[in-house]
Design a protein around this motif. Sequence first.
Motif, PDB file in Angstrom:
ATOM      1  N   GLN A 105      -6.142   5.547   9.689  1.00 42.27           N
ATOM      2  CA  GLN A 105      -5.295   6.068   8.600  1.00 42.27           C
ATOM      3  C   GLN A 105      -5.354   5.149   7.385  1.00 42.27           C
ATOM      4  O   GLN A 105      -5.447   5.603   6.252  1.00 42.27           O
ATOM      5  CB  GLN A 105      -3.841   6.199   9.078  1.00 42.27           C
ATOM      6  CG  GLN A 105      -3.650   7.332  10.078  1.00 42.27           C
ATOM      7  CD  GLN A 105      -2.301   7.238  10.801  1.00 42.27           C
ATOM      8  OE1 GLN A 105      -1.407   6.508  10.398  1.00 42.27           O
ATOM      9  NE2 GLN A 105      -2.166   7.964  11.884  1.00 42.27           N
ATOM     10  N   LEU A 106      -5.326   3.850   7.627  1.00 39.75           N
ATOM     11  CA  LEU A 106      -5.393   2.903   6.508  1.00 39.75           C
ATOM     12  C   LEU A 106      -6.784   2.941   5.865  1.00 39.75           C
ATOM     13  O   LEU A 106      -6.922   2.928   4.645  1.00 39.75           O
ATOM     14  CB  LEU A 106      -5.059   1.483   6.986  1.00 39.75           C
ATOM     15  CG  LEU A 106      -3.598   1.268   7.420  1.00 39.75           C
ATOM     16  CD1 LEU A 106      -3.434  -0.086   8.103  1.00 39.75           C
ATOM     17  CD2 LEU A 106      -2.655   1.362   6.222  1.00 39.75           C
ATOM     18  N   PRO A 112       1.237   4.093   6.994  1.00 42.80           N
ATOM     19  CA  PRO A 112       1.755   3.313   8.119  1.00 42.80           C
ATOM     20  C   PRO A 112       1.635   1.821   7.846  1.00 42.80           C
ATOM     21  O   PRO A 112       0.716   1.373   7.165  1.00 42.80           O
ATOM     22  CB  PRO A 112       0.834   3.717   9.274  1.00 42.80           C
ATOM     23  CG  PRO A 112      -0.451   4.097   8.629  1.00 42.80           C
ATOM     24  CD  PRO A 112      -0.111   4.627   7.260  1.00 42.80           C
ATOM     25  N   GLY A 113       2.553   1.064   8.385  1.00 46.46           N
ATOM     26  CA  GLY A 113       2.498  -0.386   8.273  1.00 46.46           C
ATOM     27  C   GLY A 113       1.648  -0.979   9.384  1.00 46.46           C
ATOM     28  O   GLY A 113       1.136  -0.248  10.247  1.00 46.46           O
ATOM     29  N   TRP A 171       0.835  -1.217   0.000  1.00 48.14           N
ATOM     30  CA  TRP A 171       0.000   0.000   0.000  1.00 48.14           C
ATOM     31  C   TRP A 171       0.867   1.264   0.000  1.00 48.14           C
ATOM     32  O   TRP A 171       0.485   2.274  -0.571  1.00 48.14           O
ATOM     33  CB  TRP A 171      -0.935   0.019   1.211  1.00 48.14           C
ATOM     34  CG  TRP A 171      -2.025  -1.015   1.201  1.00 48.14           C
ATOM     35  CD1 TRP A 171      -2.030  -2.216   0.523  1.00 48.14           C
ATOM     36  CD2 TRP A 171      -3.273  -0.951   1.901  1.00 48.14           C
ATOM     37  NE1 TRP A 171      -3.197  -2.890   0.776  1.00 48.14           N
ATOM     38  CE2 TRP A 171      -3.975  -2.132   1.621  1.00 48.14           C
ATOM     39  CE3 TRP A 171      -3.847  -0.009   2.757  1.00 48.14           C
ATOM     40  CZ2 TRP A 171      -5.236  -2.406   2.149  1.00 48.14           C
ATOM     41  CZ3 TRP A 171      -5.101  -0.276   3.298  1.00 48.14           C
ATOM     42  CH2 TRP A 171      -5.793  -1.464   2.994  1.00 48.14           C
ATOM     43  N   GLY A 172       2.001   1.207   0.682  1.00 52.61           N
ATOM     44  CA  GLY A 172       2.905   2.371   0.718  1.00 52.61           C
ATOM     45  C   GLY A 172       3.397   2.701  -0.678  1.00 52.61           C
ATOM     46  O   GLY A 172       3.377   3.865  -1.097  1.00 52.61           O
ATOM     47  N   ALA A 195     -13.203  -4.813   4.333  1.00 57.83           N
ATOM     48  CA  ALA A 195     -14.224  -4.725   3.273  1.00 57.83           C
ATOM     49  C   ALA A 195     -13.916  -3.570   2.319  1.00 57.83           C
ATOM     50  O   ALA A 195     -14.023  -3.717   1.091  1.00 57.83           O
ATOM     51  CB  ALA A 195     -15.608  -4.535   3.907  1.00 57.83           C
ATOM     52  N   ALA A 196     -13.497  -2.441   2.874  1.00 59.99           N
ATOM     53  CA  ALA A 196     -13.203  -1.282   2.021  1.00 59.99           C
ATOM     54  C   ALA A 196     -11.995  -1.574   1.124  1.00 59.99           C
ATOM     55  O   ALA A 196     -11.974  -1.201  -0.055  1.00 59.99           O
ATOM     56  CB  ALA A 196     -12.949  -0.051   2.888  1.00 59.99           C
TER      57      ALA A 196
END
Length: 322
Positions: free
Chosen positions: A234-235, A183-184, A15-16, A268-269
């Motif tokens: 945040q994610l 963020p991880g 994602w980063g 889900a998102a």
Amino acid sequence: MRVLSGIQPTGRPHWGNYFGAITQYIALQDAEQAFYFIANLHALTTVRDKELLAQYTLDSAIDLLALGLDPDQAVLFVQSDVPEVSELCWLLLTGTPMGLLERCHAYKDKKAKGLSSGAGLFTYPVLQAADILAYDSDTVPVGEDQVQHIEVCRDIAGSFNHQFGEVFVLPKSKVLDSSARVPGTDGEKMSKSYDNTLAVFEESKAQKKQIMRIATDSRPMDQPKDPDEDILYQLYSLVASEAEREEMATMYRQGGFGYGDVKKSLAAAAEAFFAEARAQRDDWASRPEDVREILNTGAAFARKKAGEVLRRAQEACGLKGY
Ligand code: ADP
Ligand code: TRP
């Protein structure tokens, strides 16, 4: 204006990489003439397994296509398919002071840790300069970590021009939006070196599992919380719609919710957000010949431009006309 950037084929995008870099590169393809390449020569400084490097190279192309890189808009190619760049790299190396490279952080950090480094890592920024200069690129979109390399490129090109005449276009970096620092799963910056990544092309069930395992704080459920300070929020903000994000933020500020539910909403998102790209990836992966053809067409186009620039540089410094 020519935009150029390189992506190292060193593993699956997380994602980063996606929010911090790839999606922003791809957004530029409509407005500008864009060149994107898979930096396999750079990856060779770390990936020392023949099959793996070849696989990662093709995979990176598939990833970019699945994520929206349009080969009719942007030129996509593999770095090593343009040998002119390696030749240009030598010309640049002859005018590069050791001190300039000794200050570059990838090498400096490794040395500071007492690790030995190959000459490839040491001269890595010069190959990157050749990548940029070979196509008269004027804009180089990169993350913060690469800005130093663009400065090095400008230094090297500037001194070549000073010695031999105006051969190279001096590029500018376009620093990607740093608010996209993702963020991880442990709250540190997401990075494959920290083993805290969520992969873009993860299978849904596996991704849900990873999300359910994210560590959360142990404050009581009824306590209001600041959404911006929470990794899950945040994610979630990255993959949810504006309305969903607002709703979630309100819930955090009111308190009285459980992190388990937030994790389920996040999973889900994420699934919805990446569904199209995941389907596209399966499609591209099922026809690698089409991907190779795109890469070959891209390389032929890129070689033409790099050949012109190399010739200009060779003529300027006395390698032609003897
Ligand atoms: P990694 O840290 O996993 O090794 P790379 O250094 O290969 O990632 O990342 C390539 C690019 O992706 C970087 O130049 C940066 O722009 C972007 N990037 C990587 N991780 C993040 C992150 N956590 N947040 C925002 N952008 C990131
Ligand atoms: N060094 C860059 C990275 O690790 C990849 C890269 C290679 C690059 N050559 C480039 C980026 C030229 C921009 C321009 O992310």
